[in-house]
Structures are given as C-alpha cells and as structure tokens.
Scaffold this active site. Structure first.
Site, PDB file in Angstrom:
ATOM      1  N   HIS A 123       0.825  -1.265  -0.095  1.00  0.00           N
ATOM      2  CA  HIS A 123       0.107  -0.068  -0.168  1.00  0.00           C
ATOM      3  C   HIS A 123       0.813   1.194  -0.035  1.00  0.00           C
ATOM      4  O   HIS A 123       1.878   1.409   0.481  1.00  0.00           O
ATOM      5  CB  HIS A 123      -0.718  -0.113   1.322  1.00  0.00           C
ATOM      6  N   ASP A 200       2.976  -4.411   8.089  1.00  0.00           N
ATOM      7  CA  ASP A 200       1.691  -3.297   7.992  1.00  0.00           C
ATOM      8  C   ASP A 200       0.797  -4.307   8.208  1.00  0.00           C
ATOM      9  O   ASP A 200       0.076  -5.077   7.101  1.00  0.00           O
ATOM     10  CB  ASP A 200       1.818  -2.986   6.581  1.00  0.00           C
ATOM     11  N   GLN A 203      -4.813  -5.150   6.930  1.00  0.00           N
ATOM     12  CA  GLN A 203      -5.713  -6.064   6.449  1.00  0.00           C
ATOM     13  C   GLN A 203      -5.620  -7.635   7.085  1.00  0.00           C
ATOM     14  O   GLN A 203      -6.333  -8.450   6.498  1.00  0.00           O
ATOM     15  CB  GLN A 203      -5.270  -6.120   4.831  1.00  0.00           C
ATOM     16  N   LYS A 226     -10.579  -0.688  10.161  1.00  0.00           N
ATOM     17  CA  LYS A 226     -10.429  -1.810   9.553  1.00  0.00           C
ATOM     18  C   LYS A 226     -10.893  -3.130  10.340  1.00  0.00           C
ATOM     19  O   LYS A 226     -10.784  -4.291   9.911  1.00  0.00           O
ATOM     20  CB  LYS A 226      -9.239  -2.182   8.561  1.00  0.00           C
ATOM     21  N   CYS A 362      -4.674   2.296  -3.624  1.00  0.00           N
ATOM     22  CA  CYS A 362      -3.417   2.721  -3.059  1.00  0.00           C
ATOM     23  C   CYS A 362      -2.337   1.764  -3.263  1.00  0.00           C
ATOM     24  O   CYS A 362      -1.472   1.517  -2.267  1.00  0.00           O
ATOM     25  CB  CYS A 362      -3.705   2.947  -1.675  1.00  0.00           C
TER      26      CYS A 362
HETATM   27  N1  PMP Z   1      -1.933  -0.505   4.653  1.00  0.00           N
HETATM   28  C1  PMP Z   1      -2.708  -1.354   3.958  1.00  0.00           C
HETATM   29  C2  PMP Z   1      -2.444  -2.603   3.575  1.00  0.00           C
HETATM   30  C3  PMP Z   1      -3.916  -0.910   3.831  1.00  0.00           C
HETATM   31  O1  PMP Z   1      -5.007  -1.503   3.308  1.00  0.00           O
HETATM   32  C4  PMP Z   1      -4.350   0.561   4.302  1.00  0.00           C
HETATM   33  C5  PMP Z   1      -5.887   0.929   4.069  1.00  0.00           C
HETATM   34  N2  PMP Z   1      -6.271   0.802   3.055  1.00  0.00           N
HETATM   35  C6  PMP Z   1      -3.251   1.409   4.852  1.00  0.00           C
HETATM   36  C7  PMP Z   1      -2.037   0.705   5.136  1.00  0.00           C
HETATM   37  C8  PMP Z   1      -3.496   2.628   5.462  1.00  0.00           C
HETATM   38  O2  PMP Z   1      -4.565   2.626   6.481  1.00  0.00           O
HETATM   39  P1  PMP Z   1      -5.086   3.880   6.769  1.00  0.00           P
HETATM   40  O3  PMP Z   1      -5.569   4.797   5.680  1.00  0.00           O
HETATM   41  O4  PMP Z   1      -6.327   3.553   7.984  1.00  0.00           O
HETATM   42  O5  PMP Z   1      -3.991   4.749   7.629  1.00  0.00           O
END
Ligand code: PMP
Length: 404
Positions: A123, A200, A203, A226, A362
């Site tokens: 991401h 990270d 997910q 999430k 993203c």
């Molecule tokens: N890493 C991953 C794998 C994600 O799916 C996301 C959110 N789509 C993020 C980071 C960023 O998370 P946040 O926008 O809640 O900071």
C-alpha cells in the site's frame, strides 16, 4: 458452524439498510468495516457519561476516562500478544504508525547507503514514508519483485536481504489482492542480517489472530476502522528496546516528564510518542471492538470467510469474461472484466445496492507491475457477509453484463 451469521449481523446496524432500492450488500470491508453496536455504545458512553481528559486524574471523571483508556491499551496488547501495554502506541491509523517509525527510526538510525526493503504489493502508506526517509538520509529503497504470477519472489528476497539491509517493511495481507505474504519467513531472513522489521497489519487483524511475539517483528501496525472500531484510531506495536531509544516524533503536552525553557525530559514509552490530547473515545471504542472480536469464535468466522471466498472464486471462474488477479486468500478478491472499465462495472453494481471498490487500491506500483492501467474491481469480505451476499454479487455482475 456454531456462529449464526444472520444473528451476528444484527449487531451491525449499518448492514440493515436499503441502498438504491436494494438491500445493502457491503463488500468494501478492506476500505473500512462496519461497526457493531457495542463499539457504537462505547463511543456514546464515553462522551455521554465519562467525558474528561486523561492522565490528569485530579477528579472522578478523569480517573474513569484514564482507566478506560489504559484498559483499552491492555486489551490491544493481549489481542496481538504483545508482551506489555507499554509497547502499544495509539496513532490515527496505520499510515500514522508507519510515519512514526519512518521518522523516529528511519530518519535517526538510517544513513547513506543503508537499504530499506519493501515489496511490490505494498500500500502507498508502506512505500511513500520510506521514500521520504531515503530522500532525507541517502538510504536506498529496494523492492522485492513478484514472481511470474503475483506472489512475492522469495528467491529474489533472499538475494536482496544482505548486511546492507537496515529495514524491512512489508504488508501482512495485500489490500489489493487479498494475498497473505510469508511475513514470518521474511522477518526471520531480515533478523538474520540484523535488519529492523515492520509489518503492516492493516488487512490482517480483522481476519485472523495475530501474534507479534511469534512473528518476531520489531514493529506491527494497524488501523481501528478496518477491525470494527472507529476511524481516527490505530496502533503501533513496537518492541521496548526500540521504543526506549527512538526519539519522539511529535512534541508538546502529554509526552513530557519535565519542561524548562532550557531543557525538556520526555515521558517513558508509550507516552513519549503520544503528544497532545489523544483520541480517547476512539481508543476506548477500539478496546470494545477487541472485546467484541474476542467474544466470538474467530476460527469459525475465518472458516466462514474462507467459504465465502471459495464461493466467489468458483462463481467468477465460471465467467469467461472475468479474470481474477492473483491468488486471494484473505479478505479481498480483485478482478477485471474483459474490456470493461472497473468503474463502469462498480457503478452498475452500486445501482443494485452492491458496494465494491475500484481503481488502484492505493497500490499503484503493484497495478503497474501487473499491467492493470485502470486497476481492478475489488470485493472484500468480513465475517458478517453471507453466501447470499456473494450470490448477489455474482448475479449483479451478470445483470451488469446485460446492461453494458
Ligand atoms: N496498509 C494497508 C495494507 C491498507 O489496506 C491500508 C488502508 N487501505 C493502509 C495501510 C492505510 O491505512 P489507514 O488509511 O487507515 O491509515
């Protein structure tokens, strides 16, 4: 199965609504999950009954708020099997948690020529902060490529992880493809050369139990929203040995021990990293989300999600014009329909009350590597989804095809 999903769904008020004239089929859980009633109640209870600032417990309400806030930290520590709540730092979410490490570790402990290793499927939140570190320090950003399919190329990873590797930052589960990365293996390889490791977990935590001690990573990050908690609250787990030596990244109230105009001494971790009034209600509600999840049979829920995934993959495999991207294993399934723009398909699904996400998710470098200029359509599950939801999506795609 012991858990009755239809009964569980009653805990999530958002799910019981009509959207565009159809019962909502919510398949955008990788973007954000819905919130169960106990989480909504925890938010409401804090603001209605105990609203006060924390850590200045000179009156009863402040004492109650502080206890609830710190208990939530203890719940989160247990949830990911962190050795101590002192290793749990509240952040706004995964993005802020990664930025904190990028600042306090990346900019202070990395130097010219050090290598930072990420993977192709990251991401943006786990790419851009490291690029910034590289620009500021002269460190070099390296990328684990994909195999011919879509898996991380572990042979390449083995070659890329060398004594020059100072930091490895990889996602536990890809938000774009729903693939579970071999993080335990990567962490072991990185630790063998003395590299710092960050996972990270945005997910992952909402889908299966995570044990940071078993993984052995230095840092683990995730977002409350999430995993059934509110937006604006997230977690950085960090090993004490790192938190002790990292400098704070923001400064001001709450993070100090003593201040004079000449000199300031900082509070101990985790408070050293929590400048200013925190998201008290969010943290307490995240604690409520942890309680909610811990009260369920998570293994049964995981099996249910796996059954939904199998049903969707079978259904999509029977459609000649649909191509599933990668090998989805948890949460998300990305697919494309021949020449159809993902956004057109999503709009036709939305008209039928079916919420999916489209685009690059993203993860632009991943989409480039896969040659997917317009990105994909992504359907993402949570345990409260049903086999009827999957059937509705499959029927919705058939209907959209007729209209296109
Ligand atoms: N890493 C991953 C794998 C994600 O799916 C996301 C959110 N789509 C993020 C980071 C960023 O998370 P946040 O926008 O809640 O900071």
């Amino acid at each position: 199965m012991i858990v009755d999903i239809r009964v569980l769904r009653r805990d999530f008020p958002t799910l019981a609504q009509i959207v565009n004239g159809h019962p909502l089929v919510y398949l955008d859980n990788a973007a954000t999950t819905q919130k169960p009633q106990p989480v909504l109640d925890a938010l409401n209870h804090y603001y209605r009954d105990t609203n006060a600032n924390v850590h200045r417990a000179s009156h009863a309400l402040s004492g109650q708020a502080t206890r609830a806030f710190e208990q939530a930290r203890e719940k989160v520590a247990r949830f990911i099997h962190a050795p101590s709540p002192k290793e749990i730092i509240w952040t706004r979410g995964t993005t802020e948690a990664i930025n904190l490490v990028a600042f306090s570790v990346g900019r202070h402990f990395l130097k010219q020529g050090d290598e930072i290793l990420v993977s192709t499927s990251e991401h943006h939140a786990n790419i851009v902060p490291w690029q910034q570190v590289a620009a500021a320090t002269g460190a070099v950003l390296k990328v684990i490529p994909l195999t011919d399919g879509t898996e991380l190329d572990m042979a390449a990873a083995e070659r890329l992880i060398t004594p020059r590797t100072r930091l490895l930052a990889v996602g536990h589960v890809s938000n774009a493809l729903g693939q579970v990365n071999p993080v335990a293996e990567l962490i072991a390889m990185a630790r063998a050369v003395g590299a710092i490791t960050l996972i990270d977990g945005a997910q992952a935590v909402g889908h299966f139990p995570v044990d940071v001690q078993a993984l052995g990573c230095d840092f683990y990050t995730f977002s409350g929203h999430k995993m059934f908690a509110p937006t604006g609250i997230g977690v950085l787990y960090g090993k004490s040995e790192w938190l002790e030596k990292m400098p704070p990244w923001q400064s001001g109230g709450e993070m100090i021990k003593n201040v004079t105009f000449e000199h300031t001494t900082f509070a101990e971790p985790p408070f050293k990293f929590e400048a200013g009034t925190p998201n008290i209600a969010g943290a307490i509600a995240l604690g409520a989300a942890v309680d909610y999840l811990q009260g369920l049979d998570r293994i049964a829920l995981l099996k249910h999600e796996q059954a939904l995934l199998a049903q969707l993959l079978d259904g999509l495999a029977a459609m000649d014009d649909i191509r599933v991207i990668g090998r989805p294993q948890a949460g998300a399934v990305s697919f494309v329909m021949n020449e159809v723009h993902p956004q057109d398909l999503a709009t036709l699904l939305d008209m039928q009350g079916i919420a999916v996400r489209t685009g690059h998710h993203c993860a632009m470098p991943l989409m480039q590597a896969l040659g997917l200029k317009n990105g994909t359509v992504r359907a993402s599950f949570s345990f409260y989804n049903t086999h009827d939801d999957v059937a509705a999506l499959l029927a919705g795609i058939d209907k959209a095809r007729e209209l296109l």
